[in-house]
Design a protein around this motif. Structure first.
Motif, PDB file in Angstrom:
ATOM      1  N   TYR A   1      -4.320   6.419   1.909  1.00 36.85           N
ATOM      2  CA  TYR A   1      -4.414   5.087   2.504  1.00 36.85           C
ATOM      3  C   TYR A   1      -4.237   5.162   4.019  1.00 36.85           C
ATOM      4  CZ  TYR A   1      -3.461   0.315   3.867  1.00 36.85           C
ATOM      5  OH  TYR A   1      -3.519  -0.900   4.503  1.00 36.85           O
TER       6      TYR A   1
ATOM      7  N   ASP B   1       0.414  -2.051   6.657  1.00 44.30           N
ATOM      8  CA  ASP B   1       1.283  -2.398   5.537  1.00 44.30           C
ATOM      9  C   ASP B   1       2.483  -3.123   6.115  1.00 44.30           C
ATOM     10  OD1 ASP B   1       2.013  -2.607   2.888  1.00 44.30           O
ATOM     11  OD2 ASP B   1       2.142  -0.456   2.529  1.00 44.30           O
TER      12      ASP B   1
ATOM     13  N   HIS C   1       0.816  -1.219   0.000  1.00 43.11           N
ATOM     14  CA  HIS C   1       0.000   0.000   0.000  1.00 43.11           C
ATOM     15  C   HIS C   1       0.848   1.266   0.000  1.00 43.11           C
ATOM     16  CE1 HIS C   1      -3.421  -2.567   0.685  1.00 43.11           C
ATOM     17  NE2 HIS C   1      -2.746  -3.155   1.655  1.00 43.11           N
TER      18      HIS C   1
END
Length: 124
Positions: free
Chosen positions: A96, A100, A57
């Motif tokens: 986002y 991650d 991401h």
């Protein structure tokens, strides 16, 4: 050196460390740094930081830049001197938020490697 918190020793030639970090969404965040200097704090070369697993991401950027090394013992005298090194920066995809992960590998002694597993919590 990869600035990581917990360490798991694997075969004698490698070790694995894990770290959880927080990053603001879309903001470039320092996640790793490494250097190779002599006893007089002079640059020897740029050590490798290899990306084993890219973040899903965001992106991981590896750059050469001056840094303050974090060292122990006699070498700690070099902590106040900027030396050339290799730095890793994580930046999440714009907007986002969530989790991650990335994995990097770097040498830490002659013939030895350190693998860093970074869990990233991306916040607004």
């Amino acid at each position: 050196m990869i600035p990581l918190s917990s360490c798991t020793t694997t075969p004698e030639s490698s070790r694995r460390q894990s770290l959880s970090i927080r990053a603001q969404s879309g903001v470039r965040t320092l996640v790793a740094k490494n250097w190779h200097i002599d006893d007089d704090c002079r640059h020897i070369d740029y050590p490798a930081i290899n990306i084993v697993e890219r973040p899903k991401h965001g992106r991981l950027e590896i750059v050469h830049e001056p840094l303050f090394p974090k060292l122990d013992g006699k070498a700690s005298k070099c902590e106040t001197i900027k030396v050339n090194g290799v730095v890793g920066y994580y930046t999440s995809d714009p907007g986002y938020t969530g989790s991650d992960r990335l994995v990097i590998r770097s040498p830490y002694e002659e013939g030895k490697t350190e693998e860093g597993v970074l869990s990233v919590k991306v916040v607004k």
